[in-house]
Design a protein around this motif. Sequence first.
Motif, PDB file in Angstrom:
ATOM      1  N   LYS A   1       0.923  -1.121   0.050  1.00  0.00           N
ATOM      2  CA  LYS A   1       0.094  -0.119  -0.091  1.00  0.00           C
ATOM      3  C   LYS A   1       0.901   1.219  -0.163  1.00  0.00           C
ATOM      4  CE  LYS A   1      -3.469   0.243   2.561  1.00  0.00           C
ATOM      5  NZ  LYS A   1      -4.542   0.375   3.837  1.00  0.00           N
ATOM      6  N   LEU A   2       0.449   2.069  -1.007  1.00  0.00           N
ATOM      7  CA  LEU A   2       1.373   3.521  -0.998  1.00  0.00           C
ATOM      8  C   LEU A   2       1.023   4.511  -0.405  1.00  0.00           C
ATOM      9  CD1 LEU A   2       2.535   3.264  -4.822  1.00  0.00           C
ATOM     10  CD2 LEU A   2       3.802   2.503  -2.907  1.00  0.00           C
TER      11      LEU A   2
ATOM     12  N   LYS B   1      17.223   3.999  -6.831  1.00  0.00           N
ATOM     13  CA  LYS B   1      18.375   4.747  -6.543  1.00  0.00           C
ATOM     14  C   LYS B   1      18.728   4.525  -4.989  1.00  0.00           C
ATOM     15  CE  LYS B   1      19.163   9.800  -5.504  1.00  0.00           C
ATOM     16  NZ  LYS B   1      18.982   9.816  -4.110  1.00  0.00           N
ATOM     17  N   GLY B   2      19.965   3.978  -5.062  1.00  0.00           N
ATOM     18  CA  GLY B   2      20.316   3.383  -3.574  1.00  0.00           C
ATOM     19  C   GLY B   2      19.666   2.186  -3.175  1.00  0.00           C
ATOM     20  N   ASN B   3      19.005   2.337  -1.896  1.00  0.00           N
ATOM     21  CA  ASN B   3      18.030   1.335  -1.489  1.00  0.00           C
ATOM     22  C   ASN B   3      16.588   1.799  -1.727  1.00  0.00           C
ATOM     23  OD1 ASN B   3      18.432  -1.320  -0.534  1.00  0.00           O
ATOM     24  ND2 ASN B   3      17.640  -0.630   1.549  1.00  0.00           N
TER      25      ASN B   3
ATOM     26  N   VAL C   1       6.646   8.941  -5.110  1.00  0.00           N
ATOM     27  CA  VAL C   1       6.618   8.151  -4.011  1.00  0.00           C
ATOM     28  C   VAL C   1       7.665   7.080  -4.024  1.00  0.00           C
ATOM     29  CG1 VAL C   1       5.312   6.284  -2.739  1.00  0.00           C
ATOM     30  CG2 VAL C   1       3.939   8.058  -4.271  1.00  0.00           C
ATOM     31  N   SER C   2       8.430   7.057  -2.899  1.00  0.00           N
ATOM     32  CA  SER C   2       9.581   6.567  -2.708  1.00  0.00           C
ATOM     33  C   SER C   2       9.299   5.200  -1.806  1.00  0.00           C
ATOM     34  CB  SER C   2      10.871   7.133  -2.229  1.00  0.00           C
ATOM     35  OG  SER C   2      10.652   7.595  -0.791  1.00  0.00           O
TER      36      SER C   2
ATOM     37  N   LYS D   1      10.956  -0.548   4.566  1.00  0.00           N
ATOM     38  CA  LYS D   1       9.667  -0.714   4.112  1.00  0.00           C
ATOM     39  C   LYS D   1       9.003   0.676   4.247  1.00  0.00           C
ATOM     40  CE  LYS D   1      10.566  -5.005   3.681  1.00  0.00           C
ATOM     41  NZ  LYS D   1      11.205  -5.318   2.347  1.00  0.00           N
ATOM     42  N   ALA D   2       9.690   1.846   4.587  1.00  0.00           N
ATOM     43  CA  ALA D   2       9.199   3.222   4.695  1.00  0.00           C
ATOM     44  C   ALA D   2       8.726   3.563   3.349  1.00  0.00           C
ATOM     45  CB  ALA D   2      10.289   4.186   5.387  1.00  0.00           C
ATOM     46  N   ILE D   3       7.431   4.434   3.297  1.00  0.00           N
ATOM     47  CA  ILE D   3       7.131   5.097   2.066  1.00  0.00           C
ATOM     48  C   ILE D   3       7.065   6.560   2.305  1.00  0.00           C
ATOM     49  CG2 ILE D   3       4.857   5.353   0.770  1.00  0.00           C
ATOM     50  CD1 ILE D   3       4.263   2.340   1.486  1.00  0.00           C
ATOM     51  N   GLU D   4       7.503   7.392   1.572  1.00  0.00           N
ATOM     52  CA  GLU D   4       7.446   8.876   1.521  1.00  0.00           C
ATOM     53  C   GLU D   4       6.921   9.423   0.216  1.00  0.00           C
ATOM     54  OE1 GLU D   4      11.297  10.324   2.194  1.00  0.00           O
ATOM     55  OE2 GLU D   4      11.494   9.413   4.136  1.00  0.00           O
TER      56      GLU D   4
END
Length: 278
Positions: free
Chosen positions: A52-53, A75-77, A94-95, A101-104
Motif C-alpha cells: 500500500k502506497l 536509487k540506492g536502496n 513516491v519512494s 519498508k518506509a514510504i515517502e
Amino acid sequence: MEKFTLELLFQIIGIGSASGLIHKDDSLFIISDNSSFLYEYSIKEKELHKIKLFENSQENIPKKDKFDFESITQKGNKLYLFGSGSTPNRNKRVSYDLTSKAIEEKDLSTIYEKLKQTASISDDDLNLEGALFHNEKWHLFQRGNGAQSKNGIFVLDKEGNDIHFAPIPLPKIQNIEATFTDAILVEDKIYFLAAVENTTSTYDDGEVLGSFIGALSLDTFELTFSQKISETHKFEGLTLFSTSKEKIEFLLCEDKDTEDLETAIYKLTLDLKSKSIR
C-alpha cells in the motif's frame, strides 16, 4: 541467432495495466498506471504481494482520478515511482525503502511546471514515462505522444533547480514517430522502449502500431541502435534480467489498456554480436 528474440515468460494474475518494473534478486517490483499499489512478485514462489502506497490504495482507479504511475527506478536502496504529469493529480513521486519498508510521498507540481517551461511544453503534453538517476542527476523521459510531439530527456538536479531538455528523434511507423515508454541505464548505454500509437493525446489511447527497443549514448544521447520488436504490443516497462559478452536479456511488461487484472511478462534477448546492436 537472430538480432533479437521475444518470448512470453510468464503471466501474473492480480495486476492490470502494468507500466513499469524492476528486477531485483528473485523479485519483480511492478507498477500499474491505474493502481496506487506497488506490487512485488516472487519469481520462484510465484506469489504476488501488494504494498500500500497510500492509506486508501485502490486498483482500477477511474482514469480522471488515477495517479498514473508510469516510471519506476532504483536509487540506492529505494525505489522511486513517478506520476506522468499529464494531469494535475498525476504529479506525485513516491519512494519505497527496500529495507525499512518506509514510504515517502512528494508533490512535484512545482518541478513539473518548470519542466514544461524549460521545454515549452503545454499542460496537456507533459507525459513522463521513464526515469533513471545518474551522476547526481535525474533523467526523466518525456513521451511525445501529445499534439506537440516532443520526445526528449529532462536532466535535472535533485532539487529541480538546474533543468535541461534534450529533444530525441525516434523511428517512425506509418509516418508516426515512436514515443518513449521506459528507459534504463546499463553500463554506458541508455536502453529504452518506445511505442507507436495513432493518437495525439496524452490522455486517450490510440491504435497500437508497434514497439521498439533502442539505445542511446549516455554522454551525447545519440541514437546508436533501434529495432522494432512487435507490431501489436505496447510495451511500457523495461528492466535488466541478465547480461554477458554475447547477449543481454531484458524483462518487459505490457499495458493492454484494459481493466483485466492480468499481466504478461516477456523476455527480450538481444544478440550483442550483431553489428546493428553493438
